[in-house]
Motif scaffolding. Structure first.
Motif, PDB file in Angstrom:
ATOM      1  N   ARG A 122       0.979  -1.252  -0.090  1.00  0.00           N
ATOM      2  CA  ARG A 122       0.063  -0.021  -0.157  1.00  0.00           C
ATOM      3  C   ARG A 122       0.821   1.354  -0.079  1.00  0.00           C
ATOM      4  NH1 ARG A 122      -4.206  -1.796   4.879  1.00  0.00           N
ATOM      5  NH2 ARG A 122      -5.163  -3.502   3.541  1.00  0.00           N
ATOM      6  N   ASN A 134      -7.597   0.706  -3.529  1.00  0.00           N
ATOM      7  CA  ASN A 134      -7.782   2.143  -2.713  1.00  0.00           C
ATOM      8  C   ASN A 134      -8.544   3.032  -3.607  1.00  0.00           C
ATOM      9  OD1 ASN A 134      -6.332   1.059  -0.560  1.00  0.00           O
ATOM     10  ND2 ASN A 134      -4.272   2.030  -1.257  1.00  0.00           N
ATOM     11  N   ALA A 194      -9.887  -2.411   0.181  1.00  0.00           N
ATOM     12  CA  ALA A 194      -8.624  -2.738   0.783  1.00  0.00           C
ATOM     13  C   ALA A 194      -8.802  -4.279   0.758  1.00  0.00           C
ATOM     14  CB  ALA A 194      -8.278  -1.937   2.275  1.00  0.00           C
TER      15      ALA A 194
END
Length: 611
Positions: free
Chosen positions: A252, A511, A516
């Motif tokens: 991420r 995202n 997620a």
């Protein structure tokens, strides 16, 4: 008898020499405690020297009070530290002075060693370049240092403590040992981290290891390192669940130019390497019953690796491999694993035996659903208690049984070397008795995570490539027209890189639509992207792919030419053909399946946009 007595005396002398040498090396590894002791010894020598001289003056009947002679007594005591005895009256040496005249030189010798030897070690660390910095003092750190030494790499070991194993490294020209807290930037700078090639952070403490990485990032950034000279950081994480969470978090985050960070788990790496070692004699594609005794972290990872490799080799339509799981909490642990990793139910027929390790009789364990399968084909003994595991393995792996038995241990040993994978057969009595047993040293085998790429990212990239090949072949495209239509093992590196980048971009895509990844749970509802989400993410994927191609020298054109790096799809998304758009959309729809293979699922955030 005389000969035996002489041998004992020689052994005693060698033991004393070894003890003295180990004590000196330990003194140099972590001098903080010795410095305090040296200060106490120096103060004691001063006091005893003063008292001892005064007692001799008194015995000689020298006139005057103690205060009249104090400066002379003090000066005489200082002389003991530089091997200059004071002028003394002609009387017998007093007992305090006898002690002081040996204690003072001892303190001097240590002060010289601390002033001369230790700075040399620190200077070697400061001047090191392109070396590996290892932080930790546990078995994993020692195994890693041993491997790096065997590769003739320059190593700086930052150890917060001192013990015999660390002391044994002092004096090695390729290993510099620095005592200190690796979470302290100043300590890492003394280790030459700004010029190092790799950083390894070992140990089970998640918070401490993360603190070391934060300090390393600050040092590498301040040193002006860029993508071409990025510091490679590897941090150990002993909890597989935390490891998975950290790995997802890394996906991420935007990539850093100064450092690359990877987390590793020796149980996971070890399980993969063990199956690689056994490939010549046993593979998960076999059909005979298997026993996994002990659901330690290594045992759990081994189950997952067996399941994943079996599905990879045989596909999802093959019959399930019978596996007997023996552990005191086998049913509970296996239930939790099955809830998270669907591959276990797809590839394995698990039969749990809730039996304490001390009571487990591995020879008598049979699979409930495979009564006629014959003898056990493979037994893995994975108990954390090495002594117990070895006893169980030795009691099981003996003629006339026809099976292979593997026992996991932390580090290598003479017995393990004699029974290691790939050893030469028929070399001694151990082969005659236990030619079907293998001792696998987990930490020695899996100590360097740089040797093995992350299997989850590899699996994702390979699955993406397999889906691409399926689509292209179904559309009628031939491998003669597209050099990327080959098996993953034969895929050129320039195409592999794009698959890896595509896999790393999964979290970014999620995202974009307010989603997620999260841990898989037994009651997880099925997930599907909406048509608008598929369209948005397919557009993002094409733009990412096009940027990647342009960065590697490709350009647009009407006809594809791999030699001249021309591709017809290097154009805006809206100008693509429907077939090409479908290819990008199919990759998006593949995301939930890829995450499920790693024990994760897609979830929507509370404020996710609805379409």
């Amino acid at each position: 008898m005389v000969s035996d007595a002489g041998g004992r005396q020689r052994r005693s002398r060698r033991t004393r020499r070894d003890t003295a040498a180990d004590g000196l090396r330990t003194l140099l590894v972590d001098p903080r405690g010795w410095r305090v002791l040296c200060g106490v010894a120096a103060l004691a020598a001063m006091c005893l020297g003063i008292a001892g001289q005064w007692l001799m003056y008194e015995a000689a009947g020298v006139g005057g009070s103690f205060g009249d002679h104090f400066l002379d007594l003090l000066y005489g005591s200082f002389g003991l530290f530089v091997f200059q005895p004071p002028d003394l009256p002609d009387t017998a040496l007093s007992a305090p002075l006898q002690v002081a005249r040996f204690l003072a030189p001892a303190a001097t010798f240590y002060a010289l060693a601390d002033a001369l030897v230790l700075p040399v070690s620190r200077l070697r660390a400061r001047l090191a370049h392109g070396h590996a910095v290892v932080c930790g003092d546990g078995p994993g750190a020692l195994a890693l240092v041993a491997k790096l030494r065997s590769e003739r790499a320059q190593v700086v070991l930052v150890a917060p403590g001192a013990h015999a194993e660390l002391a044994g490294l002092v004096g090695d020209q390729r290993v510099t040992v620095l005592a200190g807290d690796p979470t302290d930037e100043a300590v890492l700078r003394r280790a030459g981290l700004a010029r190092a090639d790799r950083l390894y952070v070992t140990g089970p403490a998640t918070g401490r290891n993360a603190a070391v990485l934060i300090a390393a990032v600050a040092i590498a950034t301040a040193a002006g390192r860029d993508r071409s000279t990025a510091l490679r950081c590897y941090a150990e994480e002993s909890d597989p669940d935390v490891l998975d969470a950290l790995w997802i978090l890394l996906l991420r985050q935007p990539a850093s130019d100064a450092v690359t960070v990877d987390f590793f788990n020796t149980a996971r790496l070890g399980a993969r390497l063990l199956l690689d070692d056994l490939a010549a004699t046993w593979t998960p594609a076999g059909g005979g019953p298997v026993v996994v005794a002990g659901l330690s972290p290594f045992g759990r990872e081994l189950l997952l690796q067996i399941a994943r490799r079996r599905r990879h080799i045989l596909g999802e339509g093959a019959f399930r491999l019978p596996v007997v799981v023996v552990d005191e909490h086998a049913s509970t642990v296996v239930q939790a694993l099955r809830a998270r990793y669907e591959v276990l139910d797809v590839a394995l027929d698990l039969d749990c035996h809730d039996v304490r390790a001390e009571e487990a009789d591995l020879d008598r364990r049979a699979h409930a659903h495979a009564p006629g399968a014959g003898f056990l084909e493979q037994i893995f003994v994975c108990y954390d208690d090495e002594e117990l595991a070895l006893r169980k393995a030795l009691a099981t792996a003996r003629p006339p049984t026809r099976r292979s038995v593997v026992v996991r241990v932390d580090r290598g040993s003479p017995l393990g070397d004699a029974l290691r994978p790939g050893r030469q057969e028929g070399q001694g009595p151990m082969d005659a008795l236990y030619d079907d047993m293998v001792i696998f040293p987990q930490l020695d085998a899996a100590c360097d995570p740089d040797d093995v790429s992350d299997d989850r990212l590899e699996a994702w990239a390979e699955a993406i490539h397999a889906d691409y090949c399926r689509q292209r072949l179904e559309s009628g495209e031939a491998s003669d027209d597209n050099e990327a239509l080959v098996a993953w093992e034969n895929l050129p590196e320039k195409y592999r890189t794009n698959n890896y980048d595509q896999a790393r971009d999964i979290e970014t895509k999620l995202n974009l639509i307010g989603c997620a990844s999260a841990r898989m749970t037994p009651d997880a509802p099925p997930f599907a992207f909406t048509p608008d989400e598929v369209e948005l993410l397919a557009r993002h994927e094409h733009e990412r792919w096009m940027r990647n191609r342009l960065a590697h020298g490709w350009r647009g054109g009407e006809t594809r030419d791999n030699e001249r790096l021309i591709h017809p799809d290097i154009r805006p998304y809206d100008e693509l053909s429907t077939e090409t758009k479908d290819k990008d959309a199919q990759m998006v729809r593949l995301i939930p399946q890829l995450l499920a293979g790693a024990g994760y699922r897609v979830v929507r955030s509370a404020d996710a946009p609805t379409a």
